[in-house]
Design a protein around this motif. Structure first.
Motif, PDB file in Angstrom:
ATOM      1  N   HIS A   1       0.842  -1.199   0.000  1.00  0.00           N
ATOM      2  CA  HIS A   1       0.000   0.000   0.000  1.00  0.00           C
ATOM      3  C   HIS A   1       0.874   1.244   0.000  1.00  0.00           C
ATOM      4  O   HIS A   1       2.036   1.220   0.401  1.00  0.00           O
ATOM      5  N   LYS A   2       0.303   2.313  -0.435  1.00  0.00           N
ATOM      6  CA  LYS A   2       1.047   3.570  -0.498  1.00  0.00           C
ATOM      7  C   LYS A   2       0.832   4.378   0.777  1.00  0.00           C
ATOM      8  O   LYS A   2      -0.156   4.207   1.482  1.00  0.00           O
ATOM      9  N   ASP A   3       1.772   5.271   1.027  1.00  0.00           N
ATOM     10  CA  ASP A   3       1.607   6.171   2.172  1.00  0.00           C
ATOM     11  C   ASP A   3       0.447   7.122   1.917  1.00  0.00           C
ATOM     12  O   ASP A   3       0.126   7.411   0.764  1.00  0.00           O
ATOM     13  N   PRO A   4      -0.190   7.614   2.963  1.00  0.00           N
ATOM     14  CA  PRO A   4      -1.298   8.559   2.780  1.00  0.00           C
ATOM     15  C   PRO A   4      -0.867   9.748   1.938  1.00  0.00           C
ATOM     16  O   PRO A   4       0.199  10.321   2.140  1.00  0.00           O
ATOM     17  N   GLY A   5      -1.687  10.107   0.976  1.00  0.00           N
ATOM     18  CA  GLY A   5      -1.337  11.211   0.092  1.00  0.00           C
ATOM     19  C   GLY A   5      -1.222  12.533   0.820  1.00  0.00           C
ATOM     20  O   GLY A   5      -0.533  13.440   0.364  1.00  0.00           O
ATOM     21  N   GLU A   6      -1.901  12.655   1.966  1.00  0.00           N
ATOM     22  CA  GLU A   6      -1.851  13.901   2.718  1.00  0.00           C
ATOM     23  C   GLU A   6      -0.471  14.129   3.323  1.00  0.00           C
ATOM     24  O   GLU A   6      -0.066  15.253   3.556  1.00  0.00           O
ATOM     25  N   ASN A   7       0.237  13.046   3.602  1.00  0.00           N
ATOM     26  CA  ASN A   7       1.540  13.189   4.245  1.00  0.00           C
ATOM     27  C   ASN A   7       2.539  13.840   3.294  1.00  0.00           C
ATOM     28  O   ASN A   7       2.744  13.385   2.174  1.00  0.00           O
ATOM     29  N   ASP A   8       3.136  14.914   3.741  1.00  0.00           N
ATOM     30  CA  ASP A   8       4.100  15.668   2.935  1.00  0.00           C
ATOM     31  C   ASP A   8       5.164  16.195   3.887  1.00  0.00           C
ATOM     32  O   ASP A   8       4.989  17.246   4.505  1.00  0.00           O
ATOM     33  N   ILE A   9       6.243  15.444   4.032  1.00  0.00           N
ATOM     34  CA  ILE A   9       7.262  15.782   5.020  1.00  0.00           C
ATOM     35  C   ILE A   9       7.889  17.138   4.747  1.00  0.00           C
ATOM     36  O   ILE A   9       8.262  17.871   5.658  1.00  0.00           O
ATOM     37  N   TRP A  10       7.987  17.529   3.465  1.00  0.00           N
ATOM     38  CA  TRP A  10       8.608  18.808   3.138  1.00  0.00           C
ATOM     39  C   TRP A  10       7.749  19.967   3.610  1.00  0.00           C
ATOM     40  O   TRP A  10       8.256  20.957   4.160  1.00  0.00           O
ATOM     41  N   THR A  11       6.440  19.867   3.397  1.00  0.00           N
ATOM     42  CA  THR A  11       5.541  20.917   3.886  1.00  0.00           C
ATOM     43  C   THR A  11       5.538  20.948   5.403  1.00  0.00           C
ATOM     44  O   THR A  11       5.597  22.026   6.019  1.00  0.00           O
ATOM     45  N   ALA A  12       5.480  19.778   6.033  1.00  0.00           N
ATOM     46  CA  ALA A  12       5.463  19.724   7.492  1.00  0.00           C
ATOM     47  C   ALA A  12       6.712  20.354   8.088  1.00  0.00           C
ATOM     48  O   ALA A  12       6.635  21.150   9.035  1.00  0.00           O
ATOM     49  N   MET A  13       7.881  20.033   7.539  1.00  0.00           N
ATOM     50  CA  MET A  13       9.122  20.571   8.094  1.00  0.00           C
ATOM     51  C   MET A  13       9.282  22.051   7.804  1.00  0.00           C
ATOM     52  O   MET A  13       9.873  22.789   8.603  1.00  0.00           O
ATOM     53  N   THR A  14       8.752  22.520   6.681  1.00  0.00           N
ATOM     54  CA  THR A  14       8.772  23.959   6.405  1.00  0.00           C
ATOM     55  C   THR A  14       7.939  24.699   7.439  1.00  0.00           C
ATOM     56  O   THR A  14       8.346  25.752   7.949  1.00  0.00           O
ATOM     57  N   LEU A  15       6.774  24.166   7.778  1.00  0.00           N
ATOM     58  CA  LEU A  15       5.898  24.803   8.758  1.00  0.00           C
ATOM     59  C   LEU A  15       6.473  24.719  10.167  1.00  0.00           C
ATOM     60  O   LEU A  15       6.136  25.528  11.029  1.00  0.00           O
ATOM     61  N   ARG A  16       7.335  23.744  10.416  1.00  0.00           N
ATOM     62  CA  ARG A  16       7.999  23.657  11.723  1.00  0.00           C
ATOM     63  C   ARG A  16       9.194  24.608  11.802  1.00  0.00           C
ATOM     64  O   ARG A  16       9.617  24.975  12.900  1.00  0.00           O
ATOM     65  N   ASP A  17       9.723  24.978  10.651  1.00  0.00           N
ATOM     66  CA  ASP A  17      10.909  25.838  10.628  1.00  0.00           C
ATOM     67  C   ASP A  17      10.578  27.277  10.219  1.00  0.00           C
ATOM     68  O   ASP A  17      11.470  28.085  10.018  1.00  0.00           O
ATOM     69  N   CYS A  18       9.290  27.582  10.090  1.00  0.00           N
ATOM     70  CA  CYS A  18       8.904  28.941   9.699  1.00  0.00           C
ATOM     71  C   CYS A  18       9.145  29.919  10.850  1.00  0.00           C
ATOM     72  O   CYS A  18       9.491  29.508  11.957  1.00  0.00           O
TER      73      CYS A  18
END
Length: 441
Positions: free
Chosen positions: A355-372
């Motif tokens: 199975h594929k990972d959830p399409g909502e998961n986006d580590i790049w967006t998540a880490m950008t929002l953590r480093d903003c």
């Protein structure tokens, strides 16, 4: 108190096809790892509300057009009015070379930026002279603007009273960090991801602080306090933020005498002794600044209790980072003892997962929002016979486009491995529990 101020009129924008061609009208303001900011010192009304962001010559870095497109198509729909405004501006071919010549002439650059932060000269890179675009970004520094609230209900200002104009008297800038716990933390965690990393990387420093004495320790910021919704914990986080080095700038053009330092200034119509010889506008700015110093924690605590910005960022960080930095195969193989599987075990497990990972998961967006970065501009004015009134304008910036280049994903996984293998998430001897907010790291 409002989340944001009333919109400020940016003036008349330049006509279509306008080229920036007067580099002498821009002065150095600050810089980051991938860009340099300049402040406008000319006469065009449009540019006075903005800083010019120009990118450095870094191999493989996204272009200004790519970054602008990513901000507007990806982050603007997520953050709405909280995203820092940015507009593209075309550069004359000779614009950047002149700025670079000025940077070279300054012996590798300015000593400090506008907030007094030292600039690392040896790490400086010059601007990309092949880049044809720059970005105009909102100026969130303080001490630059006055405006009248002409749409407000009530009696309005007394004519000729400069005290009842809104003044941008303070700027608070900080990184919210991980506002929700890392999905890769063990179930029995006691420290949040931010505090765990701080302890792992600065254990000796923490021991030195404890050796000096409790009364001299600087409080540490815990993101879970800020996102807890609990007033006491939010106030604890705000107090830590206000005490971060270079996090707060208060615009006071007329500092008081040494005898006045540390004293509360009561807002009255009569000028204090220290400001009696100043102009009315300077007197008011000084009184507002002194009052703001003593009330900033209260103002920010109230703001974060009412504003939607922290819950929004926390939700987005969680939504786009549901899996964390590890693969699904890695998580499936983690044992109760929190021992990470070997590379061979992970490779074999990955082949079995269909199975594929959830399409909502986006580590790049998540880490950008953590480093903003969060920028809060505090506007204040003196109300006739009613003390001080404040408004806070909040914007999210530093939403740099992150990609897989440079080994960032490998670094993030390595940090998470060391946190888990070293037991840093479950430390119980550090005087803090991030679940409950008890103690202070």
């Amino acid at each position: 108190m409002d989340d944001t101020t009333a919109p400020l009129d940016p003036g008349t924008p330049p006509p279509s096809g306008f080229l920036l061609s007067a580099p002498t009208e821009w002065e150095y303001f600050a810089e980051g790892a991938s860009n340099i900011l300049f402040r406008y010192v000319g006469d065009h009304p449009y540019f006075k509300r903005f800083l010019l962001r120009l990118r450095k010559a870094l191999p493989g870095a996204p272009t200004t057009l790519q970054l602008h497109d990513h901000l507007n198509k990806h982050f603007a729909p997520l953050l709405g009015n909280y995203i820092m405004r940015c507009d593209l501006i075309e550069l004359d071919p000779g614009f950047v070379p002149v700025l670079n010549a000025g940077l070279r002439a300054e012996a590798s650059g300015a000593e400090c930026d506008w907030a007094g932060r030292p600039v690392e000269k040896r790490a400086r890179r010059l601007l990309d002279e092949k880049e044809p675009w720059g970005m105009l970004v909102e100026d969130m520094s303080c001490g630059n603007y006055l405006y009248r609230d002409e749409h407000e209900d009530g009696d309005g200002m007394r004519e000729g009273d400069p005290g009842e104009e809104w003044r941008d008297m303070a700027t608070v800038e900080f990184k919210p960090k991980w506002l929700s716990q890392s999905p890769n933390a063990p179930a029995n965690w006691t420290l949040c991801r931010t505090c765990a990393v701080r302890m792992m990387n600065g254990k000796k420093l923490q021991q030195q602080q404890r050796a000096v004495g409790e009364e001299e320790r600087i409080p540490e910021y815990c993101p879970l306090d800020l996102s807890s919704g609990d007033q006491e914990r939010i106030e604890q986080a705000v107090y830590a933020i206000v005490n971060l080095q270079n996090a707060v700038m208060i615009a006071d053009p007329t500092p008081g005498s040494d005898d006045e330092e540390g004293e509360d200034v009561e807002m009255t119509d009569a000028p204090s002794t220290a400001t009696r010889d100043k102009s009315p506008a300077e007197q008011i700015s000084h009184e507002l600044a002194k009052t703001l110093e003593t009330s900033l924690v209260t103002l920010l605590t109230h703001f974060f209790r009412k504003s939607t910005i922290i819950p929004l960022l926390a939700d987005l960080q969680h939504r786009f980072g549901t899996r964390g930095v590890f693969t699904t195969a890695t998580l499936a193989l983690m044992s109760e003892s929190d021992q990470l599987p070997s590379e061979e075990e992970m490779a074999n497990a990955a082949m079995k997962i269909d199975h594929k990972d959830p399409g909502e998961n986006d580590i790049w967006t998540a880490m950008t929002l953590r480093d903003c970065s969060l920028f809060l501009k505090v506007w204040v004015r003196k109300q006739h016979e009613r003390g001080m009134e404040a408004r806070i304008e909040c914007k999210v910036g530093d939403l740099d486009l992150k990609t897989g280049d440079g080994g960032r994903a490998v670094y993030w996984r390595d940090v998470e491995r060391r946190l888990r293998m070293g037991g840093w998430y479950v430390k119980r001897d550090v005087g803090r529990n991030c679940r409950t907010g008890q103690g202070m790291a």
